[in-house]
Write an enzyme that holds these catalytic residues in place. Structure first.
Site, PDB file in Angstrom:
ATOM      1  N   SER A 135      12.759 -33.438  -5.415  1.00  0.00           N
ATOM      2  CA  SER A 135      11.657 -32.610  -4.870  1.00  0.00           C
ATOM      3  C   SER A 135      11.196 -33.151  -3.524  1.00  0.00           C
ATOM      4  CB  SER A 135      10.476 -32.631  -5.835  1.00  0.00           C
ATOM      5  OG  SER A 135       9.369 -31.959  -5.269  1.00  0.00           O
ATOM      6  N   TYR A 148       4.487 -38.106 -10.563  1.00  0.00           N
ATOM      7  CA  TYR A 148       5.660 -37.222 -10.447  1.00  0.00           C
ATOM      8  C   TYR A 148       6.413 -37.532  -9.150  1.00  0.00           C
ATOM      9  CZ  TYR A 148       8.002 -32.669  -9.543  1.00  0.00           C
ATOM     10  OH  TYR A 148       8.904 -31.667  -9.254  1.00  0.00           O
TER      11      TYR A 148
HETATM   12  N1  LIG Z   1       8.780 -25.371  -9.568  1.00  0.00           N
HETATM   13  C1  LIG Z   1       8.594 -26.053  -8.457  1.00  0.00           C
HETATM   14  O1  LIG Z   1       7.704 -25.723  -7.625  1.00  0.00           O
HETATM   15  C2  LIG Z   1       9.478 -27.251  -8.135  1.00  0.00           C
HETATM   16  C3  LIG Z   1       9.372 -27.831  -6.869  1.00  0.00           C
HETATM   17  C4  LIG Z   1      10.187 -28.901  -6.538  1.00  0.00           C
HETATM   18  C5  LIG Z   1      11.094 -29.391  -7.459  1.00  0.00           C
HETATM   19  N2  LIG Z   1      11.162 -28.817  -8.693  1.00  0.00           N
HETATM   20  C6  LIG Z   1      12.133 -29.387  -9.655  1.00  0.00           C
HETATM   21  O2  LIG Z   1      13.082 -28.393  -9.983  1.00  0.00           O
HETATM   22  C7  LIG Z   1      13.635 -28.690 -11.292  1.00  0.00           C
HETATM   23  C8  LIG Z   1      13.610 -27.410 -12.116  1.00  0.00           C
HETATM   24  O3  LIG Z   1      12.252 -27.110 -12.398  1.00  0.00           O
HETATM   25  P1  LIG Z   1      11.682 -25.642 -12.629  1.00  0.00           P
HETATM   26  O4  LIG Z   1      10.792 -25.336 -11.511  1.00  0.00           O
HETATM   27  O5  LIG Z   1      12.797 -24.714 -12.962  1.00  0.00           O
HETATM   28  O6  LIG Z   1      10.740 -25.890 -13.864  1.00  0.00           O
HETATM   29  P2  LIG Z   1      10.852 -25.496 -15.399  1.00  0.00           P
HETATM   30  O7  LIG Z   1      11.213 -24.058 -15.542  1.00  0.00           O
HETATM   31  O8  LIG Z   1       9.605 -25.997 -16.013  1.00  0.00           O
HETATM   32  O9  LIG Z   1      12.107 -26.350 -15.882  1.00  0.00           O
HETATM   33  C9  LIG Z   1      12.083 -27.706 -16.187  1.00  0.00           C
HETATM   34  C10 LIG Z   1      12.878 -27.873 -17.478  1.00  0.00           C
HETATM   35  O10 LIG Z   1      13.075 -29.262 -17.719  1.00  0.00           O
HETATM   36  C11 LIG Z   1      13.334 -29.380 -19.091  1.00  0.00           C
HETATM   37  N3  LIG Z   1      12.870 -30.684 -19.563  1.00  0.00           N
HETATM   38  C12 LIG Z   1      11.659 -31.254 -19.382  1.00  0.00           C
HETATM   39  N4  LIG Z   1      11.597 -32.435 -20.018  1.00  0.00           N
HETATM   40  C13 LIG Z   1      12.816 -32.586 -20.633  1.00  0.00           C
HETATM   41  C14 LIG Z   1      13.378 -33.578 -21.459  1.00  0.00           C
HETATM   42  N5  LIG Z   1      12.674 -34.665 -21.824  1.00  0.00           N
HETATM   43  N6  LIG Z   1      14.642 -33.417 -21.906  1.00  0.00           N
HETATM   44  C15 LIG Z   1      15.362 -32.301 -21.586  1.00  0.00           C
HETATM   45  N7  LIG Z   1      14.882 -31.327 -20.787  1.00  0.00           N
HETATM   46  C16 LIG Z   1      13.619 -31.466 -20.336  1.00  0.00           C
HETATM   47  C17 LIG Z   1      12.527 -28.280 -19.814  1.00  0.00           C
HETATM   48  O11 LIG Z   1      13.361 -27.580 -20.717  1.00  0.00           O
HETATM   49  P3  LIG Z   1      13.180 -27.756 -22.326  1.00  0.00           P
HETATM   50  O12 LIG Z   1      11.728 -27.589 -22.609  1.00  0.00           O
HETATM   51  O13 LIG Z   1      14.095 -26.741 -22.916  1.00  0.00           O
HETATM   52  O14 LIG Z   1      13.670 -29.147 -22.626  1.00  0.00           O
HETATM   53  C18 LIG Z   1      12.143 -27.332 -18.686  1.00  0.00           C
HETATM   54  O15 LIG Z   1      12.520 -26.007 -18.954  1.00  0.00           O
HETATM   55  C19 LIG Z   1      12.772 -29.818 -11.861  1.00  0.00           C
HETATM   56  O16 LIG Z   1      13.442 -31.033 -11.715  1.00  0.00           O
HETATM   57  C20 LIG Z   1      11.527 -29.792 -10.964  1.00  0.00           C
HETATM   58  O17 LIG Z   1      10.901 -31.063 -10.920  1.00  0.00           O
HETATM   59  C21 LIG Z   1      10.394 -27.755  -9.061  1.00  0.00           C
END
Ligand SMILES: NC(=O)c1ccc[n+]([C@@H]2O[C@H](COP(=O)([O-])OP(=O)(O)OC[C@H]3O[C@@H](n4cnc5c(N)ncnc54)[C@H](OP(=O)(O)O)[C@@H]3O)[C@@H](O)[C@H]2O)c1
Length: 244
Positions: A135, A148
């Site tokens: 990120s 984070y």
């Molecule tokens: N959304 C934003 O604004 C943003 C910005 C910058 C970076 N990111 C990064 O982009 C990536 C994707 O995020 P997203 O935005 O798509 O969010 P999201 O839809 O909340 O996806 C994150 C997923 O991580 C999985 N997860 C969390 N803890 C876990 C664990 N202990 N073991 C296995 N799986 C786990 C969860 O799936 P389960 O519950 O099925 O395990 C969850 O669906 C992440 O790394 C996030 O930090 C997001």
């Protein structure tokens, strides 16, 4: 058929990315905790694309099971894509270490565990790719999210060192720094619409960058310039401006 292991396949970015790889002819191993959702996604991918998709229960934080999980895959993957992550609750993390620990494990140490296992395999085979979704938050700690952010910073540094190690073995390591993405992770938070990407846009950026052998990308591209400015603001000004 070549398989890709998606860690954090429950992510909203994962689904459009999975379709891009499935349509390109790759088989998929979907790994995350919400197994019911993954099984539904895998069924739909198999139905819509002529490829294989298998769902696995996988917890990034349960590192003791990672080697056994990897060894049990029916065929070793050609790539691993790490999308798992959690924002956590910064104020709870400040009060209780175990809250901070969960964030650090899900965004950093647990991912290091599974990526190291895949990396050793790819290194031996002299092929493969690793994609780590980190990120822009990792480029500068802010008071509203520094647990984070520190985990993301650690993950990005890990990936850059790993890239240099695996270069001789022809293994690609791609680091992705997204800005805001409209997913469940930031649901209910107000973000500027114009700089907030859709999961589909980020998935397309990741797929294109991986397929063209890139090392590092911002998604969307303009975050390179936003972060260039944000990184050079002196600490004294950040304190005075009271950035969240
Ligand atoms: N959304 C934003 O604004 C943003 C910005 C910058 C970076 N990111 C990064 O982009 C990536 C994707 O995020 P997203 O935005 O798509 O969010 P999201 O839809 O909340 O996806 C994150 C997923 O991580 C999985 N997860 C969390 N803890 C876990 C664990 N202990 N073991 C296995 N799986 C786990 C969860 O799936 P389960 O519950 O099925 O395990 C969850 O669906 C992440 O790394 C996030 O930090 C997001």
């Amino acid at each position: 058929m070549k398989y890709i292991l998606i860690i954090g396949a429950g992510s909203d970015v994962a689904l459009p990315l999975e379709y891009l790889y499935a349509k390109a002819g790759y088989g998929l191993y979907l790994a995350s905790r919400n197994i019911e959702r993954l099984m539904r996604d895998a069924d739909e991918i198999r139905r819509q694309c002529t490829t294989e998709a298998i769902a696995y229960h996988f917890d990034v934080r349960e590192t003791a099971s990672h080697q056994q999980f990897y060894d049990s895959l029916p065929q070793k993957p050609i790539g691993i894509i790490c999308l798992a992550g959690t924002l956590g609750d910064q104020s709870k993390s400040e009060q209780k270490y175990f809250e901070a620990q969960e964030v650090m494990e899900a965004n950093y140490t647990g991912l290091v565990s599974i990526v190291h296992i895949a990396a050793a395999d790819f290194e031996k085979r002299k092929e493969g790719f690793i994609v780590g979704v980190s990120s822009v938050a990792g480029e500068r700690g802010r008071k509203s999210n520094y647990i984070y952010a520190s985990a993301k910073a650690g993950f990005s540094a890990f990936l850059s060192g790993l890239r240099n190690r695996l270069h001789q073995s022809h293994v690609q390591v791609l680091t992705v720094h997204p800005g805001y993405i409209r997913t469940k992770m930031i649901e209910g938070r107000e973000t500027p619409g114009i700089i907030t990407a859709t999961p589909e846009e980020v998935a397309r950026d990741i797929f294109t960058a991986q397929q063209s052998g890139k090392d590092f990308i911002y998604s969307k591209w303009f975050w390179r310039y936003i972060m260039l400015i944000f990184r050079i603001i002196p600490e004294s000004s950040v304190k005075k401006l009271n950035f969240k």
